[in-house]
Design an enzyme around this catalytic site. Structure first.
Site, PDB file in Angstrom:
ATOM      1  N   LYS A  36       0.733  -0.789   0.210  1.00 51.06           N
ATOM      2  CA  LYS A  36       0.283   0.290  -0.371  1.00 51.06           C
ATOM      3  C   LYS A  36       0.585   1.437  -0.094  1.00 51.06           C
ATOM      4  O   LYS A  36       1.751   1.246   0.867  1.00 51.06           O
ATOM      5  CB  LYS A  36      -1.133   0.190   0.876  1.00 51.06           C
ATOM      6  CG  LYS A  36      -2.138   1.217   1.165  1.00 51.06           C
ATOM      7  CD  LYS A  36      -2.778   0.990   2.712  1.00 51.06           C
ATOM      8  CE  LYS A  36      -3.344   2.328   2.973  1.00 51.06           C
ATOM      9  NZ  LYS A  36      -4.539   2.529   4.339  1.00 51.06           N
ATOM     10  N   ASP A  83      -2.417  10.132   3.684  1.00 49.25           N
ATOM     11  CA  ASP A  83      -4.012  10.017   3.926  1.00 49.25           C
ATOM     12  C   ASP A  83      -4.364  10.103   5.028  1.00 49.25           C
ATOM     13  O   ASP A  83      -5.276  10.792   5.788  1.00 49.25           O
ATOM     14  CB  ASP A  83      -4.232   8.016   4.340  1.00 49.25           C
ATOM     15  CG  ASP A  83      -5.449   7.643   4.215  1.00 49.25           C
ATOM     16  OD1 ASP A  83      -6.415   8.372   3.580  1.00 49.25           O
ATOM     17  OD2 ASP A  83      -6.031   6.819   5.585  1.00 49.25           O
ATOM     18  N   LYS A 103      -9.814  12.447   8.641  1.00 52.39           N
ATOM     19  CA  LYS A 103      -9.206  12.305   9.569  1.00 52.39           C
ATOM     20  C   LYS A 103      -9.634  13.664  10.337  1.00 52.39           C
ATOM     21  O   LYS A 103      -9.674  14.405   9.992  1.00 52.39           O
ATOM     22  CB  LYS A 103      -8.378  11.483   9.861  1.00 52.39           C
ATOM     23  CG  LYS A 103      -8.434  10.427   8.932  1.00 52.39           C
ATOM     24  CD  LYS A 103      -6.836   9.659   8.768  1.00 52.39           C
ATOM     25  CE  LYS A 103      -6.820   8.131   7.824  1.00 52.39           C
ATOM     26  NZ  LYS A 103      -7.852   6.873   9.108  1.00 52.39           N
ATOM     27  N   ASP A 154       1.608   6.484   5.278  1.00 55.49           N
ATOM     28  CA  ASP A 154       0.819   5.009   4.875  1.00 55.49           C
ATOM     29  C   ASP A 154       1.419   4.225   3.663  1.00 55.49           C
ATOM     30  O   ASP A 154       0.209   3.733   3.108  1.00 55.49           O
ATOM     31  CB  ASP A 154      -0.644   6.198   4.230  1.00 55.49           C
ATOM     32  CG  ASP A 154      -2.089   5.166   5.011  1.00 55.49           C
ATOM     33  OD1 ASP A 154      -1.981   3.832   5.765  1.00 55.49           O
ATOM     34  OD2 ASP A 154      -2.929   5.122   4.413  1.00 55.49           O
ATOM     35  N   ASP A 210     -11.677   6.872   3.748  1.00 53.25           N
ATOM     36  CA  ASP A 210     -10.756   6.670   4.153  1.00 53.25           C
ATOM     37  C   ASP A 210     -10.992   5.260   4.032  1.00 53.25           C
ATOM     38  O   ASP A 210      -9.324   4.950   4.457  1.00 53.25           O
ATOM     39  CB  ASP A 210     -10.961   7.090   5.488  1.00 53.25           C
ATOM     40  CG  ASP A 210     -10.080   7.110   6.187  1.00 53.25           C
ATOM     41  OD1 ASP A 210      -9.300   7.219   5.935  1.00 53.25           O
ATOM     42  OD2 ASP A 210     -10.257   7.551   7.818  1.00 53.25           O
ATOM     43  N   GLU A 240      -9.189   3.791   2.267  1.00 53.66           N
ATOM     44  CA  GLU A 240      -9.107   3.475   0.411  1.00 53.66           C
ATOM     45  C   GLU A 240      -8.163   2.884  -0.082  1.00 53.66           C
ATOM     46  O   GLU A 240      -7.595   2.437  -0.864  1.00 53.66           O
ATOM     47  CB  GLU A 240      -7.720   5.040   0.677  1.00 53.66           C
ATOM     48  CG  GLU A 240      -6.624   5.629   0.987  1.00 53.66           C
ATOM     49  CD  GLU A 240      -6.495   5.246   2.695  1.00 53.66           C
ATOM     50  OE1 GLU A 240      -8.026   5.642   3.298  1.00 53.66           O
ATOM     51  OE2 GLU A 240      -5.492   4.311   2.900  1.00 53.66           O
ATOM     52  N   ARG A 260      -7.206  -0.408   0.617  1.00 58.33           N
ATOM     53  CA  ARG A 260      -7.816  -1.668  -0.060  1.00 58.33           C
ATOM     54  C   ARG A 260      -8.123  -1.592  -2.062  1.00 58.33           C
ATOM     55  O   ARG A 260      -7.945  -1.802  -2.396  1.00 58.33           O
ATOM     56  CB  ARG A 260      -9.391  -1.964   0.158  1.00 58.33           C
ATOM     57  CG  ARG A 260     -10.485  -1.297   0.867  1.00 58.33           C
ATOM     58  CD  ARG A 260     -11.015  -1.608   1.696  1.00 58.33           C
ATOM     59  NE  ARG A 260     -10.775  -1.462   3.117  1.00 58.33           N
ATOM     60  CZ  ARG A 260     -11.674  -1.579   4.536  1.00 58.33           C
ATOM     61  NH1 ARG A 260     -12.983  -2.262   4.561  1.00 58.33           N
ATOM     62  NH2 ARG A 260     -10.900  -0.785   5.471  1.00 58.33           N
TER      63      ARG A 260
HETATM   64  N1  BES Z   1      -4.238   4.315   6.850  1.00 62.75           N
HETATM   65  C1  BES Z   1      -5.589   3.963   7.873  1.00 62.75           C
HETATM   66  C2  BES Z   1      -5.996   3.107   8.646  1.00 62.75           C
HETATM   67  C3  BES Z   1      -4.748   3.494   9.639  1.00 62.75           C
HETATM   68  C4  BES Z   1      -4.526   3.645  11.063  1.00 62.75           C
HETATM   69  C5  BES Z   1      -3.149   3.043   9.949  1.00 62.75           C
HETATM   70  C6  BES Z   1      -4.480   4.174  12.303  1.00 62.75           C
HETATM   71  C7  BES Z   1      -2.124   3.459  10.872  1.00 62.75           C
HETATM   72  C8  BES Z   1      -2.265   3.572  11.768  1.00 62.75           C
HETATM   73  C9  BES Z   1      -6.838   3.638   6.716  1.00 62.75           C
HETATM   74  O1  BES Z   1      -6.748   4.290   5.504  1.00 62.75           O
HETATM   75  C10 BES Z   1      -8.027   4.385   7.331  1.00 62.75           C
HETATM   76  O2  BES Z   1      -8.455   5.086   7.291  1.00 62.75           O
HETATM   77  N2  BES Z   1      -8.549   3.013   7.403  1.00 62.75           N
HETATM   78  C11 BES Z   1     -10.302   2.788   7.687  1.00 62.75           C
HETATM   79  C12 BES Z   1     -11.031   2.045   8.025  1.00 62.75           C
HETATM   80  C13 BES Z   1     -12.352   2.347   7.465  1.00 62.75           C
HETATM   81  C14 BES Z   1     -13.276   3.480   7.057  1.00 62.75           C
HETATM   82  C15 BES Z   1     -13.463   1.172   7.677  1.00 62.75           C
HETATM   83  C16 BES Z   1      -9.709   2.940   9.808  1.00 62.75           C
HETATM   84  O3  BES Z   1      -9.370   2.069   9.960  1.00 62.75           O
HETATM   85  O4  BES Z   1     -10.372   3.620  10.172  1.00 62.75           O
HETATM   86 ZN    ZN Z   2      -4.928   5.235   4.749  1.00 69.10          ZN
HETATM   87 MN    MN Z   3      -7.864   6.088   5.315  1.00 68.83          MN
END
Ligand code: BES
Ligand code: ZN
Ligand code: MN
Length: 497
Positions: A260, A265, A272, A283, A342, A344, A346
């Site tokens: 990834k 992000d 966020k 990220d 968010d 993104e 995947r």
């Molecule tokens: N990059 C984030 C995940 C992340 C969170 C990485 C904390 C490192 C530390 C990812 O893109 C994300 O925002 N995931 C969301 C998914 C949700 C919207 C289903 C999450 O985990 O809140």
């Molecule tokens: Zn992310």
């Molecule tokens: Mn995200």
């Protein structure tokens, strides 16, 4: 980058690092490996200083034998320290030696593996990221540049390889850390491809049997990479897809590594909160790890073919950003309803996973590496990554390799009953499902883009990729470099089978 040498002769450096363990019956024990030390006076001095020998404890004392003795904690005294204990103790000492040019490490090295662990730890701890220091640059101390590991095994025939391999591991772990630590102002999808292309060139390029291909936003759009485009379209820094292939003459196995690569992000229109958003410069850790791993594997000339893929995009907010309810088409034709911009990672991974399988239909396995979910951090914390799979024996193979590397990975399930939560009323699949078990739901989403016959591993490194707490062992603050060593070890293990 530190130079590493091995020695079984007299100590020539002014600084000598020695292990210190805590005795179960009280007091400490000196663990200098194959170096004989007159410990009696030292033990009295260490006890007066309150030294305990616990992990991450560093005690420096002046000495007449060398100039400075550096005692590094090994924890409880043992007749056989784990490789990771040695790696961390060496690393903690290295970190405490910024500003020192050279040091000799004398720790227990009863076999080649522990010798390798000491060399690796010492080199991994010798890291600093100072590129963006301006007026404070001159106050920064340079990391240890010359490492000597003292061991009776130093003159054994494989020992030169041990030192060289440790240098390669440190070099490419540091590349991952540098890429992560570089701020998004200076690391865009395009500049990521340029920095990594430069590293490919230094690794020997075509001569090292490496080949780079890069897709720009026009090509991505016309060739149907709807995931990468959909995530990247809200940014002034357009997305990219990078492919690095390493093709040895007679490969024993062939793997694809997909990382990834979100250079920042923000969450997109699911913005966020400001608190902690700065950590989202990390990220792209998965992309950095897979690119560095293929270079390390090529540098060590392993007989394993690797396709490394880095789908790169910046997830931003703008009038052109993907909206919740937008539908995108992943490479190969599957449609996704983007309920949450968010989620993104995947989306860009789906494109790259599909492309990787199309480009090489004869893969023995495919591994994606991603800072994918906050749920991963909730489940396993900041030092243990998750490994999900459609193939238990492939995961077993990987977990053996990662255990040897010293990186912590833990198996997580992909429960079928969670899959229905990803159903969309309007598209083939939605990009979010049940919030509970969010790490597993993300894994199940990715699974939809994998040929069911192909062994696949999904590594969620959201917590371990970036250390925003204190430095420990060989791990600095900031980018850690996690997953690079496990991928390398997997290839090494596959080479000897
Ligand atoms: N990059 C984030 C995940 C992340 C969170 C990485 C904390 C490192 C530390 C990812 O893109 C994300 O925002 N995931 C969301 C998914 C949700 C919207 C289903 C999450 O985990 O809140
Ligand atoms: Zn992310
Ligand atoms: Mn995200």
């Amino acid at each position: 980058m530190s130079k590493i040498r091995l020695s079984d002769g007299i100590v020539k450096d002014d600084v000598l690092v020695i292990g210190l363990a805590s005795n179960p019956k009280g007091g400490v024990a000196i663990e200098a490996g194959d170096l004989s030390i007159d410990s009696k006076a030292l033990l009295a001095l260490l006890s007066d200083m309150g030294a305990t020998g616990k992990v991450d404890e560093i005690v420096k004392i002046p000495s007449s034998f060398v100039r400075v003795l550096v005692f590094t904690g090994l924890g409880a005294k043992s007749s056989a320290y784990s490789h990771e204990t040695l790696r961390r103790a060496a690393g903690a000492a290295s970190r405490a030696l910024d500003g020192t040019k050279s040091a000799t490490f004398a720790l227990p090295t009863p076999n080649q593996e522990s010798l390798a662990a000491v060399a690796e730890g010492a080199a991994l701890g010798a890291y600093a990221f100072t590129e963006f220091r301006g007026t404070s640059k001159s106050e920064q101390k340079a990391p240890l540049s010359h490492i000597t590991v003292h061991s009776a095994l130093a003159s054994k025939k494989d020992s030169k390889d041990v030192a060289e391999r440790a240098e390669v591991i440190a070099q490419y772990t540091h590349l991952v850390r540098d890429l992560i630590n570089t701020p998004p102002s200076h690391l865009t999808p395009d500049s990521f491809t340029k920095k990594v292309s430069a590293a490919v060139k230094s690794a020997g390029g075509a001569k090292a049997r490496l080949k780079v291909t890069i897709w720009d936003e026009k090509q991505l759009k016309s060739q149907g990479f709807g995931g990468i485009i959909g995530v990247g379209q809200g940014s002034a820094n357009p997305p990219r897809l990078m492919h690095i292939s390493y093709t040895p003459l007679k490969p024993k196995k062939s793997y694809a590594f997909v990382g990834k690569g979100i250079t920042f992000d923000t969450g997109g229109l699911a913005l966020k909160p400001a608190q902690g958003m700065e950590a989202m410069k990390s990220d792209m850790s998965g992309a950095a790890a897979v690119c560095a791993a293929v270079l390390a594997i090529a540098t060590l000339k392993l007989p394993i073919a690797i396709d490394a893929w880095a789908p790169l995009a910046e997830n931003m907010v703008s009038d052109n950003a993907t909206r919740p309810s937008d539908i995108i088409t992943i490479f190969g034709g599957k449609t996704v309803e983007v309920l949450n911009p968010d989620a993104e990672g995947r989306l860009v991974l789906a494109d790259a996973l599909m492309k990787a399988q199309k480009v090489n239909p004869k893969l023995d396995g495919i591994i994606d590496v991603a800072t994918l979910t906050g749920a991963q951090v909730v489940a396993l914390g900041t030092r243990t990554s998750a490994a999900m799979t459609n193939n238990e024996s492939f995961r077993e193979e990987f977990l053996k390799a990662s255990a040897l590397s010293g990186e912590a990975f833990w198996p997580m399930p992909l429960p079928e009953e969670l899959r229905a939560s990803l159903d969309s009323p309007v598209a083939d699949i939605a990009n979010i499902g049940d919030r509970m078990g969010g790490m597993l739901v993300a894994g199940l989403f990715l699974k939809e883009f994998i040929d069911s016959q192909l062994p696949w591993l999904h590594l969620d490194i959201a917590g371990p990729a970036f250390n925003d707490a204190k430095a420990h062992g060989y791990t600095p603050v900031g980018g850690t470099g996690v997953a690079m060593r496990s991928l390398l070890l997997l290839a090494e293990q596959a080479s000897v089978r």
